[in-house]
Scaffold this motif. Structure first.
Motif, PDB file in Angstrom:
ATOM      1  N   CYS A  69       0.803  -1.227   0.000  1.00 20.40           N
ATOM      2  CA  CYS A  69       0.000   0.000   0.000  1.00 20.40           C
ATOM      3  C   CYS A  69       0.837   1.279   0.000  1.00 20.40           C
ATOM      4  CB  CYS A  69      -0.993   0.000   1.156  1.00 20.40           C
ATOM      5  SG  CYS A  69      -0.240  -0.121   2.780  1.00 20.40           S
ATOM      6  N   LYS A  70       2.020   1.252   0.588  1.00 24.07           N
ATOM      7  CA  LYS A  70       2.846   2.472   0.609  1.00 24.07           C
ATOM      8  C   LYS A  70       3.379   2.819  -0.784  1.00 24.07           C
ATOM      9  CE  LYS A  70       7.448   0.675   1.774  1.00 24.07           C
ATOM     10  NZ  LYS A  70       8.580   0.843   2.712  1.00 24.07           N
ATOM     11  N   HIS A  71       3.272   1.855  -1.707  1.00 21.00           N
ATOM     12  CA  HIS A  71       3.723   2.087  -3.083  1.00 21.00           C
ATOM     13  C   HIS A  71       2.569   2.463  -4.015  1.00 21.00           C
ATOM     14  CE1 HIS A  71       7.705   0.666  -2.038  1.00 21.00           C
ATOM     15  NE2 HIS A  71       7.165  -0.409  -1.501  1.00 21.00           N
ATOM     16  N   LYS A  72       1.343   2.526  -3.470  1.00 21.14           N
ATOM     17  CA  LYS A  72       0.211   2.919  -4.305  1.00 21.14           C
ATOM     18  C   LYS A  72       0.330   4.388  -4.691  1.00 21.14           C
ATOM     19  CE  LYS A  72      -3.457  -0.345  -3.064  1.00 21.14           C
ATOM     20  NZ  LYS A  72      -4.826  -0.480  -2.540  1.00 21.14           N
ATOM     21  N   THR A  73      -0.146   4.689  -5.891  1.00 22.18           N
ATOM     22  CA  THR A  73      -0.057   6.054  -6.403  1.00 22.18           C
ATOM     23  C   THR A  73      -1.296   6.863  -6.033  1.00 22.18           C
ATOM     24  OG1 THR A  73      -1.064   5.375  -8.489  1.00 22.18           O
ATOM     25  CG2 THR A  73       1.350   5.341  -8.375  1.00 22.18           C
ATOM     26  N   GLN A  74      -1.102   8.166  -5.983  1.00 21.01           N
ATOM     27  CA  GLN A  74      -2.202   9.110  -5.805  1.00 21.01           C
ATOM     28  C   GLN A  74      -2.108  10.161  -6.896  1.00 21.01           C
ATOM     29  OE1 GLN A  74      -2.264  10.791  -1.875  1.00 21.01           O
ATOM     30  NE2 GLN A  74      -2.275   8.815  -0.858  1.00 21.01           N
ATOM     31  N   LYS A  75      -3.231  10.756  -7.216  1.00 21.22           N
ATOM     32  CA  LYS A  75      -3.230  11.823  -8.222  1.00 21.22           C
ATOM     33  C   LYS A  75      -2.219  12.893  -7.822  1.00 21.22           C
ATOM     34  CE  LYS A  75      -6.037  15.290 -10.517  1.00 21.22           C
ATOM     35  NZ  LYS A  75      -7.347  15.975 -10.602  1.00 21.22           N
ATOM     36  N   GLY A  76      -1.371  13.268  -8.774  1.00 23.05           N
ATOM     37  CA  GLY A  76      -0.347  14.279  -8.512  1.00 23.05           C
ATOM     38  C   GLY A  76       1.031  13.709  -8.253  1.00 23.05           C
ATOM     39  N   ASP A  77       1.129  12.399  -8.027  1.00 23.75           N
ATOM     40  CA  ASP A  77       2.448  11.780  -7.874  1.00 23.75           C
ATOM     41  C   ASP A  77       3.184  11.824  -9.214  1.00 23.75           C
ATOM     42  OD1 ASP A  77       1.945  11.197  -5.230  1.00 23.75           O
ATOM     43  OD2 ASP A  77       1.543   9.063  -5.562  1.00 23.75           O
ATOM     44  N   ILE A  78       4.497  11.736  -9.138  1.00 23.18           N
ATOM     45  CA  ILE A  78       5.334  11.688 -10.334  1.00 23.18           C
ATOM     46  C   ILE A  78       6.177  10.419 -10.249  1.00 23.18           C
ATOM     47  CG2 ILE A  78       7.187  12.849 -11.621  1.00 23.18           C
ATOM     48  CD1 ILE A  78       6.082  15.499 -10.290  1.00 23.18           C
ATOM     49  N   ILE A  79       6.207   9.641 -11.332  1.00 18.61           N
ATOM     50  CA  ILE A  79       6.932   8.374 -11.347  1.00 18.61           C
ATOM     51  C   ILE A  79       8.151   8.487 -12.265  1.00 18.61           C
ATOM     52  CG2 ILE A  79       6.798   5.895 -11.834  1.00 18.61           C
ATOM     53  CD1 ILE A  79       4.966   6.719  -9.558  1.00 18.61           C
ATOM     54  N   TYR A  80       9.302   8.058 -11.742  1.00 19.64           N
ATOM     55  CA  TYR A  80      10.560   8.042 -12.489  1.00 19.64           C
ATOM     56  C   TYR A  80      11.071   6.621 -12.646  1.00 19.64           C
ATOM     57  CZ  TYR A  80      12.256  12.829 -13.100  1.00 19.64           C
ATOM     58  OH  TYR A  80      12.449  14.106 -13.550  1.00 19.64           O
ATOM     59  N   SER A  81      11.806   6.388 -13.712  1.00 20.52           N
ATOM     60  CA  SER A  81      12.540   5.140 -13.854  1.00 20.52           C
ATOM     61  C   SER A  81      13.844   5.262 -13.065  1.00 20.52           C
ATOM     62  CB  SER A  81      12.850   4.873 -15.325  1.00 20.52           C
ATOM     63  OG  SER A  81      13.755   3.800 -15.454  1.00 20.52           O
ATOM     64  N   ARG A  82      14.249   4.197 -12.367  1.00 17.31           N
ATOM     65  CA  ARG A  82      15.511   4.214 -11.620  1.00 17.31           C
ATOM     66  C   ARG A  82      16.700   3.835 -12.488  1.00 17.31           C
ATOM     67  NH1 ARG A  82      16.598   0.706  -7.652  1.00 17.31           N
ATOM     68  NH2 ARG A  82      14.889  -0.759  -7.974  1.00 17.31           N
ATOM     69  N   ARG A  83      16.438   3.180 -13.617  1.00 16.29           N
ATOM     70  CA  ARG A  83      17.520   2.680 -14.458  1.00 16.29           C
ATOM     71  C   ARG A  83      17.223   2.964 -15.928  1.00 16.29           C
ATOM     72  NH1 ARG A  83      16.312  -1.683 -10.988  1.00 16.29           N
ATOM     73  NH2 ARG A  83      15.045  -2.707 -12.574  1.00 16.29           N
ATOM     74  N   GLY A  84      18.298   3.093 -16.700  1.00 15.02           N
ATOM     75  CA  GLY A  84      18.142   3.231 -18.141  1.00 15.02           C
ATOM     76  C   GLY A  84      17.705   4.624 -18.565  1.00 15.02           C
ATOM     77  N   ASP A  85      16.514   4.723 -19.116  1.00 17.31           N
ATOM     78  CA  ASP A  85      16.010   6.007 -19.630  1.00 17.31           C
ATOM     79  C   ASP A  85      15.450   6.825 -18.470  1.00 17.31           C
ATOM     80  OD1 ASP A  85      15.206   8.071 -21.197  1.00 17.31           O
ATOM     81  OD2 ASP A  85      13.886   6.903 -22.487  1.00 17.31           O
ATOM     82  N   ILE A  86      16.344   7.415 -17.698  1.00 16.87           N
ATOM     83  CA  ILE A  86      15.968   8.114 -16.471  1.00 16.87           C
ATOM     84  C   ILE A  86      15.473   9.538 -16.704  1.00 16.87           C
ATOM     85  CG2 ILE A  86      17.487   6.726 -15.003  1.00 16.87           C
ATOM     86  CD1 ILE A  86      19.493   9.075 -15.167  1.00 16.87           C
ATOM     87  N   GLU A  87      15.521  10.006 -17.942  1.00 18.01           N
ATOM     88  CA  GLU A  87      15.057  11.368 -18.238  1.00 18.01           C
ATOM     89  C   GLU A  87      13.534  11.481 -18.175  1.00 18.01           C
ATOM     90  OE1 GLU A  87      16.788  13.390 -21.670  1.00 18.01           O
ATOM     91  OE2 GLU A  87      18.138  11.686 -21.861  1.00 18.01           O
TER      92      GLU A  87
END
Length: 198
Positions: A69-87
């Motif tokens: 549950c602590k990894h669930k998203t909410q409106k307004g969150d921003i998700i990034y990749s940790r590896r590879g195409d990190i831009e």
């Protein structure tokens, strides 16, 4: 027009957001993925225009989603990749609220009392900050991003009302671009159908 640049102040992303690593190790196994259930956002689902691509998205059970549950998203969150195409980063809309930030991703939760999350998402997608992120990432064969690096990312903020105004303008432009893209797709399909009929 009507924006006073002198009111802008410099911050670090960590000053205005909580940044969290997605589940890893024993928290989520490959065998946990299902054909249906709660969508789990992976780096491959993050597009170049702040969106989530659902064509190859993974799913986990509601039980696993509740466990994570602590990894669930909410409106307004921003998700990034940790590896590879990190831009690339993705903005979580109402549609993706309640999904899970998956393995290989970072979740950025903006403090709404300090900043407008859509404004921050647009700023993070500028060439200047993309360049900063790439320049500060670790690794040689594959670039890696972590919470410490992302927390140091420089952010410029005007007042909240100004942030909202800028975000609204950019969102409106994005909507018009999307409408034009769909019209172009329909015209291409129509042209193809006419060509075949000839």
């Amino acid at each position: 027009k009507g924006i006073n640049m002198s009111e802008w102040k410099e911050y670090k992303l960590g000053d205005i957001a909580n940044i969290q690593t997605g589940p890893f190790g024993s928290q989520l196994h490959k065998s946990d993925y299902k054909s249906t259930g709660i969508p789990c956002i992976m780096p491959c689902n993050i597009t170049a225009n702040l969106d989530i691509c659902c064509s190859n998205i993974a799913y986990i059970s509601e039980e696993d989603a509740d466990r994570l549950c602590k990894h669930k998203t909410q409106k307004g969150d921003i998700i990034y990749s940790r590896r590879g195409d990190i831009e690339k980063c993705a903005y979580i809309s109402e549609k993706e609220s309640g999904w899970v930030c998956g393995t290989g991703c970072l979740k950025v939760c903006i403090n709404s009392e300090k900043a407008n999350s859509k404004f921050i998402a647009y700023q993070l997608s500028t060439p200047l900050l993309k360049s900063w992120i790439v320049g500060n990432a670790v690794g040689t064969t594959m670039l890696n991003l972590n919470t410490s690096i992302l927390s140091e990312c420089p952010i410029s903020l005007p007042s909240l009302p100004t942030q909202q105004k800028i975000a609204n303008i950019l969102s409106s432009l994005d909507d018009k671009i999307e409408v034009n893209r769909r019209i172009n797709e329909q015209l291409e399909e129509l042209a193809g159908a006419l060509f075949k009929s000839w």
